[in-house]
Scaffold this active site. Structure first.
Site, PDB file in Angstrom:
ATOM      1  N   GLY A  98       0.819  -1.210   0.000  1.00 33.03           N
ATOM      2  CA  GLY A  98       0.000   0.000   0.000  1.00 33.03           C
ATOM      3  C   GLY A  98       0.850   1.256   0.000  1.00 33.03           C
ATOM      4  O   GLY A  98       0.534   2.242  -0.663  1.00 33.03           O
ATOM      5  N   GLU A 122      -8.365  -8.418  -6.264  1.00 30.55           N
ATOM      6  CA  GLU A 122      -8.531  -7.163  -7.010  1.00 30.55           C
ATOM      7  C   GLU A 122      -7.264  -6.353  -6.782  1.00 30.55           C
ATOM      8  O   GLU A 122      -6.893  -6.088  -5.643  1.00 30.55           O
ATOM      9  CB  GLU A 122      -9.721  -6.376  -6.463  1.00 30.55           C
ATOM     10  CG  GLU A 122     -11.000  -7.146  -6.422  1.00 30.55           C
ATOM     11  CD  GLU A 122     -11.957  -6.569  -5.393  1.00 30.55           C
ATOM     12  OE1 GLU A 122     -11.577  -5.659  -4.622  1.00 30.55           O
ATOM     13  OE2 GLU A 122     -13.097  -7.035  -5.359  1.00 30.55           O
TER      14      GLU A 122
END
Length: 174
Positions: A98, A122
């Site tokens: 992230g 995803e």
């Protein structure tokens, strides 16, 4: 309540949850690290129709990785088969990814009791980023339920490849 790492191992040994393959060095204090599978899929069309069957392209990730492009959604899978007839699995991306601008499981992080398969991931990036098959991509946690659990009986709980709904049409390698 969330299972601790040692409880994940204990429940796996009892047969109450599945992580296959399992490697002890991927175990964390309250989670297990899952890895990115060898194939990515992308939507073929530039405009996605939510009421249509959307075609997907498939790309095997080469040994030297693949560079993901911003503005695309990539569908991958976990290397591991993960699930439980008793606990609710929840998959999230690694915080280290992230911080690089790689986001995993940003809308569908919660699994169902009774699902056991390789999970569709995803993946979206905000800058050009190289990823590799087999790299640590995220973490799975297992949660106990309160009340009588209703086991998931839908088709997504048994599919081991990256998929969309309604069923996507795979058109081959790019």
């Amino acid at each position: 309540m969330i299972l601790t790492g040692s409880e994940i191992v204990r429940q796996r040994d009892f047969g109450s949850l599945t992580i296959e393959p399992f490697t002890a060095d991927q175990l964390n204090p309250v989670s297990y690290n899952y890895r990115l599978g060898p194939v990515l899929r992308t939507h073929r069309a530039q405009v996605i129709d939510t009421h249509a069957t959307n075609e997907l392209r498939e790309c095997a990730i080469p040994d030297d990785g693949v560079v993901l492009q911003p503005g695309r959604v990539y569908l991958g899978t976990t290397v591991e088969k993960i699930g439980s007839p008793v606990f609710v699995p929840s998959l999230i991306g690694r915080s280290s990814l992230g911080r690089l601008g790689v986001f995993l499981q940003y809308s569908a992080d919660l699994g169902n009791v009774g699902s056991c398969h390789r999970w569709t991931l995803e993946i979206k990036v905000i800058q050009l980023t190289r990823v590799y098959a087999g790299m640590t991509a995220g973490q799975v946690t297992f949660w106990s339920t309160v009340g009588a659990p209703l086991s998931y009986a839908g088709r997504f709980g048994r599919i081991d490849e990256a998929t969309i709904g309604p069923p996507g049409l795979l058109v081959g390698a790019r």
